[in-house]
Design a protein around this motif. Structure first.
Motif, PDB file in Angstrom:
ATOM      1  N   CYS A  48      44.635 -47.919 -59.838  1.00 11.10           N
ATOM      2  CA  CYS A  48      43.231 -47.639 -59.501  1.00 11.10           C
ATOM      3  C   CYS A  48      42.433 -48.927 -59.284  1.00 11.10           C
ATOM      4  CB  CYS A  48      42.584 -46.802 -60.594  1.00 11.10           C
ATOM      5  SG  CYS A  48      43.227 -45.118 -60.703  1.00 11.10           S
ATOM      6  N   LEU A  49      42.633 -49.908 -60.146  1.00 12.90           N
ATOM      7  CA  LEU A  49      41.873 -51.156 -60.034  1.00 12.90           C
ATOM      8  C   LEU A  49      42.281 -51.979 -58.814  1.00 12.90           C
ATOM      9  CD1 LEU A  49      41.822 -52.075 -63.804  1.00 12.90           C
ATOM     10  CD2 LEU A  49      39.832 -51.529 -62.402  1.00 12.90           C
ATOM     11  N   GLU A  50      43.476 -51.753 -58.305  1.00 10.98           N
ATOM     12  CA  GLU A  50      43.970 -52.469 -57.124  1.00 10.98           C
ATOM     13  C   GLU A  50      43.975 -51.581 -55.880  1.00 10.98           C
ATOM     14  OE1 GLU A  50      44.903 -55.710 -56.897  1.00 10.98           O
ATOM     15  OE2 GLU A  50      44.431 -56.077 -59.017  1.00 10.98           O
ATOM     16  N   PHE A  51      43.418 -50.385 -55.966  1.00  8.48           N
ATOM     17  CA  PHE A  51      43.514 -49.397 -54.897  1.00  8.48           C
ATOM     18  C   PHE A  51      43.076 -49.955 -53.548  1.00  8.48           C
ATOM     19  CE2 PHE A  51      42.281 -45.879 -52.226  1.00  8.48           C
ATOM     20  CZ  PHE A  51      43.320 -44.984 -52.432  1.00  8.48           C
ATOM     21  N   GLU A  52      43.931 -49.763 -52.567  1.00  4.59           N
ATOM     22  CA  GLU A  52      43.643 -50.084 -51.171  1.00  4.59           C
ATOM     23  C   GLU A  52      44.679 -49.369 -50.321  1.00  4.59           C
ATOM     24  OE1 GLU A  52      45.017 -54.101 -49.664  1.00  4.59           O
ATOM     25  OE2 GLU A  52      45.022 -54.515 -51.812  1.00  4.59           O
ATOM     26  N   ASP A  53      44.487 -49.356 -49.018  1.00  2.00           N
ATOM     27  CA  ASP A  53      45.474 -48.749 -48.126  1.00  2.00           C
ATOM     28  C   ASP A  53      46.824 -49.418 -48.337  1.00  2.00           C
ATOM     29  OD1 ASP A  53      43.660 -47.010 -46.972  1.00  2.00           O
ATOM     30  OD2 ASP A  53      43.233 -48.320 -45.270  1.00  2.00           O
TER      31      ASP A  53
END
Length: 181
Positions: A48-53
């Protein structure tokens, strides 16, 4: 007969104000029998803290040449190597050669995790960041963990506000440097 993975589902409302990321995410997270709930929760928080495409969980414990979480661009190139727990220096060395960015999220004592890397050869060690949470935060989240979970996660000014299954928790996201050889 061997015990299989336990599947946890998460309906997540993610609001990362620090990075401008606002998403509704549905995840099925497999917890291998040898994986602790704290490790799985930290893996989920790292996601979640690193979420990206392009973000994804690895294939699990059997994937020894992959991190717990990784990010690939549209060409399939590995852009982020995201470890969880207390990976050894050799694994960080390998990961930092594979991806543009390498980070570690831990649910353990960050001083002890970093101390294990001291004096070891780690490629681009000065670019690797170790993240941790306030003591007790991950354990408190694990205490309310269910098989089906409703979760709202807000991040602002390096602080995490987590609402998990009706329980509200918060923690700072602490950033630690990796010791150089």
């Amino acid at each position: 007969m061997a015990t299989g993975a336990t599947i946890h589902t998460f309906a997540i409302q993610l609001a990362d104000m620090d990075r401008g990321v606002y998403e509704d995410v549905s995840l099925r997270v497999a917890r291998h029998p040898s994986e602790t709930d704290a490790f799985m929760m930290t893996r989920l928080l790292a996601y979640c803290l690193e979420f990206e495409d392009g973000i994804a969980f690895s294939d699990g414990i059997a994937a020894t040449d992959e991190p717990a979480v990784h990010v690939r661009d549209l060409t399939g190139r590995l852009t982020a190597w995201i470890e969880v727990g207390a990976p050894d220096a050799a694994r960080l060395h390998y990961g930092s050669m594979q991806a543009e960015r390498t980070v570690v999220y831990t649910h353990r004592d960050p001083a002890k995790v970093a101390a294990a890397w001291a004096g070891k050869r780690i490629h681009r060690a000065d670019e690797i960041t170790l993240f941790s949470f306030d003591p007790g935060f991950v354990d408190a989240a694990v205490a309310v963990l269910e098989r089906r979970n409703s979760m709202a996660l807000s991040i602002t000014e390096h602080r995490v506000y987590l609402e998990l299954n009706g329980t509200t928790l918060e923690s700072a996201v602490h950033e630690h440097d990796v010791p150089l050889p």
